[in-house]
Design a protein around this motif. Structure first.
Motif, PDB file in Angstrom:
ATOM      1  N   HIS A 147       0.821  -1.217   0.000  1.00  0.00           N
ATOM      2  CA  HIS A 147       0.000   0.000   0.000  1.00  0.00           C
ATOM      3  C   HIS A 147       0.848   1.258   0.000  1.00  0.00           C
ATOM      4  CE1 HIS A 147       0.429   1.270   4.291  1.00  0.00           C
ATOM      5  NE2 HIS A 147       0.819   0.022   4.419  1.00  0.00           N
ATOM      6  N   LYS A 148       2.046   1.201   0.611  1.00  0.00           N
ATOM      7  CA  LYS A 148       2.878   2.410   0.679  1.00  0.00           C
ATOM      8  C   LYS A 148       3.456   2.737  -0.685  1.00  0.00           C
ATOM      9  CE  LYS A 148       5.386   0.482   3.920  1.00  0.00           C
ATOM     10  NZ  LYS A 148       4.585  -0.728   4.116  1.00  0.00           N
ATOM     11  N   VAL A 149       3.860   1.699  -1.414  1.00  0.00           N
ATOM     12  CA  VAL A 149       4.411   1.935  -2.752  1.00  0.00           C
ATOM     13  C   VAL A 149       3.310   2.465  -3.667  1.00  0.00           C
ATOM     14  CG1 VAL A 149       5.538   0.866  -4.726  1.00  0.00           C
ATOM     15  CG2 VAL A 149       6.138   0.154  -2.407  1.00  0.00           C
ATOM     16  N   ILE A 150       2.120   1.880  -3.559  1.00  0.00           N
ATOM     17  CA  ILE A 150       1.004   2.349  -4.400  1.00  0.00           C
ATOM     18  C   ILE A 150       0.669   3.796  -4.050  1.00  0.00           C
ATOM     19  CG2 ILE A 150      -1.439   1.980  -4.920  1.00  0.00           C
ATOM     20  CD1 ILE A 150      -0.863  -1.026  -4.484  1.00  0.00           C
ATOM     21  N   ALA A 151       0.727   4.113  -2.752  1.00  0.00           N
ATOM     22  CA  ALA A 151       0.474   5.495  -2.338  1.00  0.00           C
ATOM     23  C   ALA A 151       1.481   6.431  -2.993  1.00  0.00           C
ATOM     24  CB  ALA A 151       0.557   5.613  -0.820  1.00  0.00           C
ATOM     25  N   MET A 152       2.753   6.028  -3.014  1.00  0.00           N
ATOM     26  CA  MET A 152       3.785   6.878  -3.620  1.00  0.00           C
ATOM     27  C   MET A 152       3.567   6.989  -5.119  1.00  0.00           C
ATOM     28  SD  MET A 152       5.629   8.130  -1.395  1.00  0.00           S
ATOM     29  CE  MET A 152       4.741   8.013   0.109  1.00  0.00           C
ATOM     30  N   GLN A 153       3.157   5.894  -5.749  1.00  0.00           N
ATOM     31  CA  GLN A 153       2.891   5.954  -7.187  1.00  0.00           C
ATOM     32  C   GLN A 153       1.791   6.975  -7.467  1.00  0.00           C
ATOM     33  OE1 GLN A 153       2.008   1.785  -7.755  1.00  0.00           O
ATOM     34  NE2 GLN A 153       3.978   1.400  -8.690  1.00  0.00           N
ATOM     35  N   TYR A 154       0.713   6.896  -6.664  1.00  0.00           N
ATOM     36  CA  TYR A 154      -0.376   7.853  -6.826  1.00  0.00           C
ATOM     37  C   TYR A 154       0.132   9.267  -6.585  1.00  0.00           C
ATOM     38  CZ  TYR A 154      -4.727   5.201  -7.434  1.00  0.00           C
ATOM     39  OH  TYR A 154      -5.750   4.469  -7.935  1.00  0.00           O
ATOM     40  N   MET A 155       0.967   9.436  -5.545  1.00  0.00           N
ATOM     41  CA  MET A 155       1.391  10.783  -5.192  1.00  0.00           C
ATOM     42  C   MET A 155       2.278  11.378  -6.286  1.00  0.00           C
ATOM     43  SD  MET A 155       2.772  12.158  -1.579  1.00  0.00           S
ATOM     44  CE  MET A 155       4.524  12.068  -1.752  1.00  0.00           C
ATOM     45  N   PHE A 156       3.215  10.601  -6.780  1.00  0.00           N
ATOM     46  CA  PHE A 156       4.124  11.153  -7.791  1.00  0.00           C
ATOM     47  C   PHE A 156       3.392  11.372  -9.114  1.00  0.00           C
ATOM     48  CE2 PHE A 156       7.429   9.474  -4.881  1.00  0.00           C
ATOM     49  CZ  PHE A 156       8.031  10.693  -4.626  1.00  0.00           C
ATOM     50  N   THR A 157       2.468  10.467  -9.452  1.00  0.00           N
ATOM     51  CA  THR A 157       1.678  10.708 -10.664  1.00  0.00           C
ATOM     52  C   THR A 157       0.850  11.979 -10.493  1.00  0.00           C
ATOM     53  OG1 THR A 157       1.490   8.316 -10.794  1.00  0.00           O
ATOM     54  CG2 THR A 157       0.179   9.597 -12.346  1.00  0.00           C
ATOM     55  N   MET A 199      -2.996   9.593   0.102  1.00  0.00           N
ATOM     56  CA  MET A 199      -3.107   9.686   1.562  1.00  0.00           C
ATOM     57  C   MET A 199      -3.860   8.478   2.114  1.00  0.00           C
ATOM     58  SD  MET A 199      -1.513  12.197   2.766  1.00  0.00           S
ATOM     59  CE  MET A 199      -0.611  13.565   2.079  1.00  0.00           C
ATOM     60  N   GLY A 200      -4.937   8.085   1.448  1.00  0.00           N
ATOM     61  CA  GLY A 200      -5.711   6.935   1.919  1.00  0.00           C
ATOM     62  C   GLY A 200      -4.879   5.672   1.914  1.00  0.00           C
ATOM     63  N   ASN A 201      -4.199   5.417   0.814  1.00  0.00           N
ATOM     64  CA  ASN A 201      -3.391   4.208   0.740  1.00  0.00           C
ATOM     65  C   ASN A 201      -2.280   4.222   1.758  1.00  0.00           C
ATOM     66  OD1 ASN A 201      -4.021   2.121  -1.158  1.00  0.00           O
ATOM     67  ND2 ASN A 201      -3.898   3.685  -2.737  1.00  0.00           N
ATOM     68  N   TYR A 202      -1.661   5.384   1.930  1.00  0.00           N
ATOM     69  CA  TYR A 202      -0.539   5.419   2.855  1.00  0.00           C
ATOM     70  C   TYR A 202      -1.025   5.288   4.291  1.00  0.00           C
ATOM     71  CZ  TYR A 202       4.115   6.224   4.450  1.00  0.00           C
ATOM     72  OH  TYR A 202       5.335   6.027   5.011  1.00  0.00           O
ATOM     73  N   LEU A 203      -2.047   6.062   4.636  1.00  0.00           N
ATOM     74  CA  LEU A 203      -2.392   6.204   6.049  1.00  0.00           C
ATOM     75  C   LEU A 203      -3.309   5.114   6.571  1.00  0.00           C
ATOM     76  CD1 LEU A 203      -2.941  10.046   6.151  1.00  0.00           C
ATOM     77  CD2 LEU A 203      -0.950   8.757   6.912  1.00  0.00           C
ATOM     78  N   ILE A 204      -4.248   4.635   5.755  1.00  0.00           N
ATOM     79  CA  ILE A 204      -5.270   3.757   6.332  1.00  0.00           C
ATOM     80  C   ILE A 204      -4.659   2.517   6.982  1.00  0.00           C
ATOM     81  CG2 ILE A 204      -7.258   2.296   5.772  1.00  0.00           C
ATOM     82  CD1 ILE A 204      -8.275   4.542   3.998  1.00  0.00           C
ATOM     83  N   PRO A 205      -3.851   1.705   6.265  1.00  0.00           N
ATOM     84  CA  PRO A 205      -3.312   0.528   6.960  1.00  0.00           C
ATOM     85  C   PRO A 205      -2.396   0.902   8.129  1.00  0.00           C
ATOM     86  CG  PRO A 205      -3.128   0.276   4.597  1.00  0.00           C
ATOM     87  CD  PRO A 205      -3.497   1.699   4.842  1.00  0.00           C
ATOM     88  N   LEU A 206      -1.597   1.959   7.980  1.00  0.00           N
ATOM     89  CA  LEU A 206      -0.688   2.321   9.072  1.00  0.00           C
ATOM     90  C   LEU A 206      -1.460   2.812  10.287  1.00  0.00           C
ATOM     91  CD1 LEU A 206       2.208   4.082   7.175  1.00  0.00           C
ATOM     92  CD2 LEU A 206       2.459   2.175   8.737  1.00  0.00           C
TER      93      LEU A 206
END
Lengths: 196, 570
Positions: B30-40, B101-108
């Motif tokens: 989820h963290k990598v996907i969050a970063m992918q979303y953020m950089f895109t 933000m959702g991908n990064y934060l929700i599981p953490l």
């Protein structure tokens, strides 16, 4: 079931979490919420178009096969009922769930095929996507329903394969079944609004 | 140590060594996907910002050769404003605020190792990336990109003889539809994870506010997007298959599209607003060292806002043709929805009241959000009332109003979130001094851009006109337009400082420990940056609510959610 750790501190008063609705079923229900709103959007658009038209149905268009489709609707409803039965049987005795499950799958496939046959006939009689607002909305709404039916049947077929190999979990069966119940449940509304 | 974590670790560490592609491109983490979303999202923001630069230059200095673009023809102008709007909302605000933000934060924050459906999550990003590529590709087809405004009103969007972009219009609708599929998959993941994967002991009232906000935003999105998907299918049929859903010549109804669009479009405002409100809630509690005031009230307010947001959409059609009796109803609901939002702002101010406020960079952004969004909200009241709207409709007043809502949401909210969680994301601190320089260099010019636009709008300047100097009564207001454009140039220049600070700090910044802000929520229990599986010491257990700052029964001024009560420690 995913493994869930308890943490580095021994906790006596914190029970492990057991979801009320399994992940798959909850995810499917959320997806279906969107699809429900999709149908609501199309059906209300159709209702507005119908109410705003000076002449309805549009002249020169074939009559929709209300009776044949009513019979076909019963086939779909029977398929849904059989699946409910199969799902209940599955939690008691896995073997006995097979017959109603595959009967439901067969009836569902029959429904979609009959609808396809009906489309071919209607196109022959001059009801097309461009011929009138009725044609446009008919193929749009019934077509979107058919797309959902085909997707749900494909999912049920995969579930059936797992069932035969003995790997099927009740929550997996429930996930596919919820999708099919949606397809069955939304159809009477579609039929009532579009055909009548 | 209990036995369960051991099996869990085996499960995680059993992974083979991942190649670069597996780890950063086709990851299900989820963290990598969050970063992918953020950089895109960041890349798309640069494109959207560049578009704004190009058309603002044309507005201030009509007919000039804009450096980097060239002459902005009226057709170019339409394409630029249309795609600026679409990109900033669908490809910047949504991916960064909700998906990243959702991908990064929700599981953490929930204390679990990943999303419930990791493969669906990966698919979500892939479809999103595809949608971005599809959208950008529309600029390179014959006729160019779609130029009929991001709201795609027919007949401009359905009739090629009006839009002059046969293929561009279709590509635009397809791109938006793909983007919806991506967020549908993301939303399913967010809600299911929040319901089923919370840490043991975490009750629904112990869930951090930002997670709740993203979950409610996802529910709103999923419940509102259906009619727009229906509309998008009908539009694609009208464009390509010869149907006449929106064509009045052949018994269609163009206003129908507006209803289908805004039934989604208005909840969409809250879809992006709520995550930003959640981010701000986390930051103001941490940096005022106070418990979030009225947690449950906020939560109920959010639900109320969500329900109410489905009943306001027709205020976009006051001028398009709507029964005046309905206009009254929608005026009332529209004005009503400012009540819960105002209430949330007051509750946030109550949280700040009497706190030991630390003006760190994230806190500055959070406070700026409250102030600037307030301006956006207050100016909306003039537009929500049908009488006022008839005068203001389609003027720059509307434009300035919604930029005062969307800029705080998408830009200020994002900067608040990124500067706050940067130490967690990359294990390093951003530079505070340059962070503050960037903050002031963004906030001051932002007001410099949009305050003049209120005056222009009130003076009768219509939107969607590429050159106002041809209208004598509007030409005299040219200095305001130049002022706004210069402010934009200054603001864009200051973003270079952010980009430099961001990328420099990522590799060279001061190292951050686990919990640099001394906050309570679970993401600060994980190492910075969290490894694959998030919690190498075993998944945490939760004992208390997320905002126990300055608690009288506790020595320190913060009390992490996972810290067991004193009697259990012994």
């Amino acid at each position: 079931m995913r493994s869930r750790g308890i943490g580095n501190i021994q906790a006596v008063d914190v029970p492990p979490r057991t979801p009320v609705v399994s992940d798959g079923v909850l995810g499917m229900m959320l997806f279906l919420l969107t699809e429900l709103m999709l149908f609501a959007g199309m059906i209300s658009a159709f209702a507005i178009a119908k109410a705003g038209a000076t002449v309805w149905p549009p002249p020169g268009q074939p009559r929709l096969p209300i009776e044949a489709t009513a019979a076909n609707s019963l086939v779909l409803l029977a398929s849904g009922a059989l699946l409910i039965h199969a799902q209940r049987q599955f939690s008691r005795d896995r073997e006995s769930a097979r017959k109603p499950f595959f009967a439901a799958l067969t009836l569902g496939t029959g429904f979609v095929l009959f609808q396809g046959f009906e489309w071919v006939q209607l196109i022959g009689q001059g009801l097309t996507l461009q011929s009138s607002a009725l044609g446009s909305f008919f193929y749009l709404i019934v077509g979107v329903h058919a797309a959902h039916a085909i997707a749900a049947l494909w999912m049920l077929a995969r579930t059936g394969r797992r069932m035969l190999s003995g790997w099927l979990q009740p929550s997996q069966l429930a996930t596919a079944a919820v999708f099919w119940y949606f397809v069955v449940g939304v159809w009477p509304v579609v039929y009532g609004v579009v055909y009548w | 140590m209990a036995t369960a974590p051991a099996t869990h670790e085996e499960h995680d560490l059993g992974h083979h060594e991942q190649s670069f592609w597996e780890k950063y491109v086709f990851s299900t983490d989820h963290k990598v996907i969050a970063m992918q979303y953020m950089f895109t999202g960041m890349a798309m923001a640069l494109i959207g910002g560049f578009f704004a630069y190009a058309f603002r230059m044309q507005l201030a200095y009509p007919g000039m050769e804009v450096p980097g673009w060239g002459l902005v023809t009226p057709n170019d102008y339409n394409q630029l404003v249309t795609n600026h709007g679409a990109i900033m909302i669908f490809w910047v605000a949504m991916p960064v605020l909700i998906a990243a933000m959702g991908n990064y934060l929700i599981p953490l924050m929930l204390g679990c190792d990943d999303m419930v459906f990791p493969k669906l999550n990966r698919l979500s990003y892939q479809i999103f990336l595809l949608s971005a590529v599809v959208l950008l590709s529309s600029f390179f087809v014959s006729g160019g990109g779609f130029g009929g405004a991001w709201t795609m009103y027919p007949p401009l969007s359905t009739k090629a003889e009006y839009s002059l972009t046969q293929l561009g219009s279709t590509i635009f609708v397809v791109a938006v539809a793909l983007e919806f599929v991506a967020f549908l998959l993301g939303g399913i993941n967010f809600i299911t994870t929040a319901m089923n994967s919370r840490a043991p002991g975490m009750k629904l009232y112990d869930v951090p506010m930002v997670v709740w906000m993203i979950v409610v935003a996802s529910i709103l999105f999923m419940a509102s997007v259906g009619p727009l998907i229906a509309g998008a299918i009908m539009m694609l049929f009208d464009q390509n298959l010869g149907t006449a859903f929106f064509d009045p010549d052949r018994a269609g109804d163009p206003i129908l599209w507006q209803h289908l669009f805004w039934f989604f479009g208005h909840p969409e405002v809250y879809v992006v607003l709520l995550p930003a409100m959640g981010i701000v809630a986390e930051i103001i509690t941490t940096f005022s060292r106070k418990k979030l005031f009225a947690y449950r009230t906020i939560l109920y307010t959010v639900f109320g806002t969500g329900v109410l947001s489905f009943t306001v959409w027709a205020h976009h059609q006051f001028v398009a043709g709507i029964d005046p009796r309905m206009a009254h109803v929608f005026t009332v609901t529209t004005l009503l929805i400012s009540v819960p939002i105002a209430e949330m702002l007051f509750v946030y101010i109550a949280t700040l009241y009497g706190g030991s406020i630390e003006y760190s960079t994230p806190m500055l952004w959070a406070l700026a959000f409250l102030v600037e969004f307030l301006i956006g909200g207050v100016t909306g009241i003039y537009l929500g009332a049908s009488g006022g709207d008839i005068y203001m409709h389609d003027t720059y007043f509307v434009l300035a109003h919604f930029h005062y809502t969307f800029f705080p949401i998408a830009i200020i909210g994002t900067y608040a979130g990124v500067t706050y969680w940067f130490p967690k994301m990359f294990g390093r601190h951003m530079n505070e001094f340059w962070g503050k320089v960037h903050f002031w260099g963004t906030i001051i010019p932002f007001n410099g851009i949009f305050i003049p636009l209120f005056f222009l709008g009130a003076g009768g300047q219509h939107r969607r006109i590429a050159d106002f100097t041809v209208y004598p009564e509007l030409a005299q207001m040219q200095p305001w337009r130049e002022f706004a454009t210069v402010a934009l140039l200054i603001m864009l220049a200051f973003q270079v400082i952010f980009l430099w600070n961001f990328f420099y700090s990522m590799f060279r910044g001061r190292k951050a420990e686990k919990n640099p802000w001394k906050a309570n929520t679970l993401e600060w229990v994980a190492p910075s940056p969290p490894p694959h599986g998030n919690f190498p010491d075993g998944l945490p257990t939760v004992y208390r609510a997320p905002y126990e700052f300055s608690h009288p029964d506790h020595d320190e001024d913060y009390w992490p959610q996972n810290e067991p009560p004193a009697e259990q420690k012994a």
